[in-house]
Design an enzyme around this catalytic site. Sequence first.
Site, PDB file in Angstrom:
ATOM      1  N   LYS A  63       0.617  -1.043   0.346  1.00 31.52           N
ATOM      2  CA  LYS A  63      -0.043  -0.096  -0.007  1.00 31.52           C
ATOM      3  C   LYS A  63       1.083   1.152   0.143  1.00 31.52           C
ATOM      4  CE  LYS A  63      -3.453  -2.367   2.371  1.00 31.52           C
ATOM      5  NZ  LYS A  63      -4.980  -3.239   3.402  1.00 31.52           N
ATOM      6  N   GLN A 107      -5.166  -1.560   9.531  1.00 32.66           N
ATOM      7  CA  GLN A 107      -5.120  -2.948   8.488  1.00 32.66           C
ATOM      8  C   GLN A 107      -5.073  -4.011  10.164  1.00 32.66           C
ATOM      9  OE1 GLN A 107      -3.979  -3.441   6.066  1.00 32.66           O
ATOM     10  NE2 GLN A 107      -3.752  -5.421   5.335  1.00 32.66           N
ATOM     11  N   ASP A 130     -11.402   3.140   4.225  1.00 36.56           N
ATOM     12  CA  ASP A 130     -11.171   1.469   4.157  1.00 36.56           C
ATOM     13  C   ASP A 130     -12.790   1.286   4.109  1.00 36.56           C
ATOM     14  OD1 ASP A 130     -10.018  -1.102   3.640  1.00 36.56           O
ATOM     15  OD2 ASP A 130      -9.833  -1.157   5.866  1.00 36.56           O
TER      16      ASP A 130
HETATM   17  N1  GUN Z   1      -7.087  -7.357   5.345  1.00 35.85           N
HETATM   18  C1  GUN Z   1      -7.747  -8.130   4.264  1.00 35.85           C
HETATM   19  N2  GUN Z   1      -7.568  -6.951   4.127  1.00 35.85           N
HETATM   20  C2  GUN Z   1      -8.097  -5.613   4.388  1.00 35.85           C
HETATM   21  C3  GUN Z   1      -8.504  -4.490   3.586  1.00 35.85           C
HETATM   22  O1  GUN Z   1      -9.054  -4.739   2.890  1.00 35.85           O
HETATM   23  N3  GUN Z   1      -9.040  -3.823   5.012  1.00 35.85           N
HETATM   24  C4  GUN Z   1      -7.924  -3.745   6.456  1.00 35.85           C
HETATM   25  N4  GUN Z   1      -8.183  -2.781   7.120  1.00 35.85           N
HETATM   26  N5  GUN Z   1      -7.542  -4.998   6.735  1.00 35.85           N
HETATM   27  C5  GUN Z   1      -7.296  -5.933   5.180  1.00 35.85           C
END
Ligand code: GUN
Length: 297
Positions: A63, A107, A130
């Site tokens: 990211k 995350q 998100d």
């Molecule tokens: N863990 C796996 N995919 C994601 C996501 O799209 N967002 C977040 N915050 N955690 C994740």
Amino acid sequence: MLDVMADVTRTLGGAVLMDGNRLRDEIVAQLRVEVEAAGSPPVCLATVLAGDDRPSHVYVRAKHKKAEEAGMLSRGVALPGSASQAEIEDEVGALVDDPSVHGILVQLPLPEALDPEPVLALLTPEKDVDGLTERSMGRLVRGLPGHVPCTPLGVMRLLDRYGVPTSGARAVVVGRSTLVGLPLTLLLARKGVDATVTLAHSRTPDLVETCRQADLLIAAAGSARMIGPRHVQPGATVVDVGVSRTEAGIVGDVDFDAVQAIAGAITPMPGGTGPMTIACLLQNTLVAARMQNAFPA
Ligand code: GUN
């Protein structure tokens, strides 16, 4: 029938390969053009990562790398697995209060000892890139503008890019997670998208039959290779959102080799929906900066 672009790649069996890496690269390049055209004002994504789950570290690194490629800034807060609830909430609270941060991603999953709900509840809707908080999800349910979760949004972008018809299509989503299955069901059923959606899950009694009805089958259950050729109507579009770690390595929910011979279009794994999650996160971050008057409209 797909109204496909001239330059698509096809699988050995002839299915259109829905290439998430390619579309992500296009979106990131386009974001960079937008940022530079605006004079490169600082647009900043912050990530919060607790613990040492290796895949989570890999995702978060990706990211940051793609944010840089898009001409954005990023900031990473990494906490040890032993971090307390108060520590993570303090960190997230500080990012919420910091006007130089426009989007925040916590995350998931957090380490067992931490409760994600009070952490997510700290995020303001503008910075919740998100789209996972109660308010963002509530806005999605009510059809109000707001950030939409990145993986479902990425699936929708792939369908759009590859000309997969949704209006009048029978869609089956397998998996009812708040991260993917539930919001995707809402997006597919939205006015203008107009699919007729079935949300199937581990307790669906006749899963094979249910899936075989689908013009559009989305596997998001996190169960390794659970979707085989028996589940797929010839010519259907099959999207794999699953990621499972097995002794054979990382695999999706779809048995790609067998299913590609039947499907009309299919996502690879890796290289399908994963890269699209990142592309949509960065798009949401630019929108977040606009909402906070940090980027021209
Ligand atoms: N863990 C796996 N995919 C994601 C996501 O799209 N967002 C977040 N915050 N955690 C994740």
